[in-house]
Enzyme design. Sequence first.
Site, mmCIF file in Angstrom:
data_model
loop_
_atom_site.group_PDB
_atom_site.id
_atom_site.type_symbol
_atom_site.label_atom_id
_atom_site.label_comp_id
_atom_site.label_asym_id
_atom_site.label_seq_id
_atom_site.Cartn_x
_atom_site.Cartn_y
_atom_site.Cartn_z
ATOM 1 N N ARG A 160 0.820 -1.223 0.000
ATOM 2 C CA ARG A 160 0.000 0.000 0.000
ATOM 3 C C ARG A 160 0.855 1.275 0.000
ATOM 4 N NH1 ARG A 160 -2.219 -3.653 -1.152
ATOM 5 N NH2 ARG A 160 -4.115 -4.604 -0.351
ATOM 6 N N SER A 239 -11.467 0.095 2.827
ATOM 7 C CA SER A 239 -10.694 -0.173 4.046
ATOM 8 C C SER A 239 -10.120 1.133 4.578
ATOM 9 C CB SER A 239 -9.568 -1.163 3.749
ATOM 10 O OG SER A 239 -10.099 -2.389 3.296
ATOM 11 N N GLU A 343 -5.660 4.530 5.858
ATOM 12 C CA GLU A 343 -5.296 4.327 4.455
ATOM 13 C C GLU A 343 -5.668 5.524 3.578
ATOM 14 O OE1 GLU A 343 -6.247 1.028 0.997
ATOM 15 O OE2 GLU A 343 -5.964 0.352 3.046
#
Length: 351
Positions: A160, A239, A343
């Site tokens: 990520r 998420s 995130e």
Amino acid sequence: MQELHDAPLAPLTTFRLGGPATRLITATTDAEVIAAVREADGAGTPLLLIGGGSNLVIGDKGFEGTALRIATDGFRLDGTELELAAGEVWTDAVARTVEAGLAGVECLAGIPGSAGATPIQNVGAYGQEVSSTISEVIAYDRRTQETVTLSNAECAFSYRHSRFKADPERFVVLRVRFRLEDAQGLSGPVKYAETARALGVGPGDRVPLAAARETVLKLRAGKGMVLDPEDHDTWSAGSFFTNPILADEEFAAFRARVSERLGEGTEPPAYAAGEGHTKTSAAWLIDKAGFTKGYGTGPARISTKHTLALTNRGGATTEDLLALAREVVAGVRDAFGVTLVNEPVTVGVSL
């Protein structure tokens, strides 16, 4: 280019949250994107880049500066080589690669947002990451004021994360090139256990591309991870927290906290994450810390379908969302000694 002043930004995000921008420019070509960036940089004006808006948390006061919405289009397929303009809708592009019989991104179906955002976050799900198929990224370098082509290695991909995320003020992604696989209509090897179970195959097996895509879409929809204007569980950024990656010493302390809180012999999820590191599940942490599906009483709550998604139930403010996020972060830290990291990108606010 279209230009608006005191323009609402909430409708451009999947959270449907955030105040207005001083100025909103919509660019439909690479040249317009570059011109808008150069103008803002030349004037010293703060610049906010917006693609699909699926990874943005914008403060209630909005953004004082120029918001640039990248709405470029372009889908070019040459054999197994794919080039996407940054503004292409990602999930539509995935569908077209499946229709073309090419494997490599089929398990990334249903992910909201634009193609240009995928390398920034190194988007991944259900056993695939874009870093496995991206060959090059074409970007405007704000430092050198030139258009550059970055190889996969130069993008510095990790979980990520990427060079673009590490230095968010430098590059503006214009186009992304992928090298896909012609597996005679079959998917890439199925790596994710949940996907394999749903398909009735073993890890490493291949299945028809359409079956892989449709199965992932069903799994995502069951978790509120496919956009639906009528479903408030999808008024989210997907998420909200990344899965923590812990060094060996940190993971040992974490396991001890788990045993102390949940009982001897209780083992947390653990996945290899490189030498000396282990990845665990943010969703598991949130749930075991007492934040179950549907948690909350206000207009911002945890999704009723997945503990990892924070949602706007309608009428929420960004501060409502952040208050919930902070509560979850504090609760998980108190319970297990692990600090969750958001995130989505925050604009004008922070946890």
